[in-house]
Enzyme design. Structure first.
Site, short mmCIF file in Angstrom:
data_model
loop_
_atom_site.label_atom_id
_atom_site.label_comp_id
_atom_site.label_asym_id
_atom_site.label_seq_id
_atom_site.Cartn_x
_atom_site.Cartn_y
_atom_site.Cartn_z
N ASP A 124 97.61 40.26 63.11
CA ASP A 124 97.84 41.35 62.98
C ASP A 124 96.70 42.11 63.56
O ASP A 124 96.52 43.11 63.31
CB ASP A 124 98.02 42.11 61.60
CG ASP A 124 99.26 41.27 60.51
OD1 ASP A 124 100.36 41.02 61.33
OD2 ASP A 124 99.14 41.25 59.32
N LYS A 172 98.30 41.98 68.47
CA LYS A 172 98.94 41.19 69.76
C LYS A 172 100.26 41.88 70.43
O LYS A 172 100.23 41.82 71.80
CB LYS A 172 99.32 39.86 69.41
CG LYS A 172 97.96 39.00 68.71
CD LYS A 172 98.40 37.60 68.12
CE LYS A 172 99.21 37.86 66.98
NZ LYS A 172 98.49 38.48 65.61
N GLY A 231 105.05 39.30 62.80
CA GLY A 231 105.44 40.75 62.97
C GLY A 231 104.55 41.27 64.03
O GLY A 231 103.34 41.97 63.77
N HIS A 232 105.09 41.51 65.21
CA HIS A 232 104.47 42.03 66.39
C HIS A 232 104.95 43.71 66.59
O HIS A 232 106.18 43.93 67.09
CB HIS A 232 104.54 41.25 67.65
CG HIS A 232 103.88 39.93 67.23
ND1 HIS A 232 103.80 39.15 68.14
CD2 HIS A 232 103.16 39.69 66.30
CE1 HIS A 232 102.95 38.00 67.90
NE2 HIS A 232 102.61 38.28 66.53
N GLN A 291 100.21 34.73 64.64
CA GLN A 291 99.04 34.86 63.65
C GLN A 291 97.76 34.93 64.08
O GLN A 291 97.59 35.40 65.25
CB GLN A 291 99.38 33.39 62.84
CG GLN A 291 100.59 33.18 62.10
CD GLN A 291 101.80 33.05 62.95
OE1 GLN A 291 101.94 32.17 63.33
NE2 GLN A 291 102.81 33.88 62.47
P1 GDP Z 1 100.19 41.64 65.61
O1 GDP Z 1 100.96 40.92 64.72
O2 GDP Z 1 99.19 41.10 66.22
O3 GDP Z 1 101.09 42.08 66.70
O4 GDP Z 1 99.77 43.23 64.99
P2 GDP Z 1 100.74 43.85 64.06
O5 GDP Z 1 101.83 44.65 64.69
O6 GDP Z 1 101.20 43.17 62.73
O7 GDP Z 1 99.72 45.08 63.20
C1 GDP Z 1 99.06 45.90 63.94
C2 GDP Z 1 99.46 47.24 63.49
O8 GDP Z 1 98.42 48.27 64.01
C3 GDP Z 1 100.73 47.91 63.85
O9 GDP Z 1 101.09 48.76 63.15
C4 GDP Z 1 100.29 48.47 65.17
O10 GDP Z 1 101.19 49.48 65.88
C5 GDP Z 1 98.94 49.02 64.91
N1 GDP Z 1 98.04 49.38 65.95
C6 GDP Z 1 97.86 48.34 67.12
N2 GDP Z 1 96.88 48.98 67.92
C7 GDP Z 1 96.09 50.03 67.25
C8 GDP Z 1 95.14 50.83 67.52
O11 GDP Z 1 94.06 50.80 68.30
N3 GDP Z 1 95.09 51.97 66.69
C9 GDP Z 1 95.82 52.07 65.64
N4 GDP Z 1 95.51 53.14 64.69
N5 GDP Z 1 97.01 51.23 65.43
C10 GDP Z 1 97.13 50.26 66.00
P1 IMO Z 2 101.29 37.93 62.88
O1 IMO Z 2 101.66 37.13 64.18
C1 IMO Z 2 99.17 37.95 59.54
C2 IMO Z 2 99.93 34.45 56.99
C3 IMO Z 2 100.59 34.74 55.29
C4 IMO Z 2 99.98 33.59 54.56
C5 IMO Z 2 99.79 32.42 55.58
C6 IMO Z 2 100.88 31.43 55.46
O2 IMO Z 2 102.04 39.06 62.92
O3 IMO Z 2 99.97 38.03 63.31
P2 IMO Z 2 103.35 31.35 56.30
O4 IMO Z 2 104.71 32.36 56.19
O5 IMO Z 2 103.00 31.38 57.62
O6 IMO Z 2 103.72 30.12 55.76
O7 IMO Z 2 102.30 32.13 55.78
O8 IMO Z 2 99.77 33.02 56.73
N1 IMO Z 2 100.58 35.00 58.02
C7 IMO Z 2 100.21 36.05 58.55
N2 IMO Z 2 99.25 37.03 58.54
N3 IMO Z 2 99.99 37.84 60.51
C8 IMO Z 2 100.87 36.81 60.66
O9 IMO Z 2 101.59 36.87 61.80
C9 IMO Z 2 101.00 36.15 59.72
N4 IMO Z 2 101.90 34.85 59.62
C10 IMO Z 2 101.64 34.27 58.56
O10 IMO Z 2 100.59 35.97 54.88
O11 IMO Z 2 98.90 34.24 54.07
MG MG Z 3 101.75 41.30 62.76
#
Ligand code: GDP
Ligand code: IMO
Ligand code: MG
Length: 424
Positions: free
Chosen positions: A13, A16, A40-41, A225
């Protein structure tokens, strides 16, 4: 030509999806190399927000192709849901012809999800905190050489193979977890979703990729991840079941290590983790809650509140080395606006010693972080468009991180929107 890689340096998270979207105009192909719908991207632009799970984050660019690589595990039902949602929002990928799927990618069956849930339930308080998407059982079948692959759906005996695997799963569910399962509507939904899969080119992905490279086209591998969730180097057993590091891009796409180019390592200006497991800089009280609220730190897949803490240098240094990071991207700098002081963990204290690295024993001993204090800043930076508009304390923070990490920070993100991105 080489394959560039973008991957997370923390526990996922890091942003990415957002940064792949930002970089994708420079690439002909975006390829996911591991993980599955546990990811979840999030992408935001023009007032719209999308969360992608299995689909690469390059789909919104006109001239960029996308590939789900062999290292990914695909839940056809989940993928169909994702595609349907995109179609409703005006992005029909089958019509756009901008998505290919590797024949060698493994399938997540409905029974993999049931096994994941049963295993977590049995672990009780010791649970991993899995996203319950069937990731671990699907990778177990892959390495156990029982798995079903995307390319198998065209075999005449696919249904028999499916039944053989399901039989094994039902046996496990009953004998290990005492569950008798009625597959009910799961099964028709699975076979219906396979039809959706067939609307896309099912390809020998490594060949497609090699063709792109030999034609001088640019490829970006998108990680899921984060490095601290890597099955080998993460905080085992509180990890995911794939190789989330650069090496995973090699095995997950069929790229030789010598063909890896830039490695973009992405990290938040602080730390978060969702699910169980060690987190040395975790803030469990007011400040942690403040970061969670300001940063909207709730899981994009599960909606669970993310645990929050200060940035962790030993962990980042470890991830940078494992991945061979050449450029750093820092996100969520805006979330730290308004904190009078911010902190950086420089090393850990264990009961016996001071540590500057992430040890094997991370799960077994309590590591207390040694924190270095930095002046915060009060300005809202979400509308800043260039480096020189950033507050001096933030520039000092960035300079300190660069000097410690020995890799340049080339992008700073100051908000979730595509446009809220500074080239440094
Ligand atoms: P990913 O899994 O690495 O793609 O990241 P996620 O989407 O799960 O989580 C990142 C969260 O932070 C999302 O809700 C994005 O919309 C948000 N986000 C990304 N970059 C920024 C930033 O620079 N500032 C803020 N406030 N939110 C951001
Ligand atoms: P993105 O790509 C954050 C965590 C789960 C759990 C562990 C194992 O959005 O960054 P799994 O479902 O893979 O067996 O879970 O890994 N986890 C993540 N945490 N971002 C993710 O993906 C994750 N994918 C798995 O919360 O702790
Ligand atoms: Mg994510």
């Amino acid at each position: 030509m080489a394959v560039d890689v973008l991957l997370g340096l923390q526990w996922g998270d890091e942003g990415k999806g957002k940064l792949v979207d930002v970089l994708s105009p420079d690439y002909h192909l975006i390829a996911r190399f591991q993980g599955g719908p546990n990811a979840g991207h999030t992408l935001e632009f023009e007032g719209k927000k999308f969360v992608l799970n299995t689909i690469p984050s390059g789909i919104f660019m006109e001239n960029t192709q996308n590939l789900i690589g062999n290292g990914v595990v695909i839940d056809p039902i989940g993928l169909k849901g994702e595609l349907d949602k995109l179609k409703e929002a005006g992005h029909d990928l089958a019509a756009k012809k901008n998505l290919m799927i590797a024949k060698r990618a493994h399938l997540i069956l409905p029974t993999h999800r049931l096994l994941d849930a049963a295993s977590e339930q049995k672990l009780g308080a010791e649970k991993i905190g899995s996203t319950l998407k069937g990731i671990s059982p699907a990778y177990m079948d892959k390495t156990g050489r029982n798995g079903l692959r995307v390319g198998d759906i065209n075999l005449p005996d696919f249904k028999d193979r499916y039944q053989t695997l399901v039989k094994k799963h039902l046996f496990l569910l009953e004998s290990l977890y005492g569950q008798t399962v009625d597959l009910g509507s799961h099964e028709p939904a699975f076979f219906e979703a396979l039809e959706t899969l067939r609307q896309f080119p099912l390809v020998d992905a490594e060949r497609v990729l090699h063709d792109y490279l030999s034609q001088g086209k640019k490829v970006l591998a998108e990680g899921a991840q984060g490095s601290l969730l890597d099955v080998d180097f993460g905080t085992y057993p509180f990890v995911t079941s794939s190789t989330t590091t650069t090496a995973g891009a090699c095995t997950g796409l069929g790229v030789a290590p010598s063909q890896i180019g830039e490695v973009y390592g992405i990290f938040k200006a602080y730390s978060t983790r969702v699910g169980s497991g060690p987190f040395p800089t975790e803030l469990t009280e007011e400040t942690g809650e403040e970061i969670r609220q300001k940063g909207r730190e709730f899981g994009a897949v599960s909606g669970r509140p993310r645990r929050t803490g200060w940035i962790d240098l030993p962990a980042l240094k470890y991830s940078i080395r494992l991945n061979g990071v050449t450029q750093l991207l820092m996100t969520k700098a805006d979330v730290l606006s308004g904190f009078e002081k911010i902190y950086v963990c420089t090393h850990y204290h264990s009961p016996e010693e001071t540590l500057e690295y992430l040890p094997f024993e991370i799960g077994a001993v309590t590591l207390t972080p040694e924190l270095k204090e930095f002046q915060g800043w009060s300005q809202d930076i979400t509308a800043v468009t260039s480096r020189n508009e950033l507050p001096i304390p933030l520039l000092n923070y960035i300079a300190y991180l660069e000097s410690e990490l020995q890799v340049p920070i080339t992008y700073v993100s100051v908000g979730p929107d595509r446009k809220q991105t500074l080239r440094m």
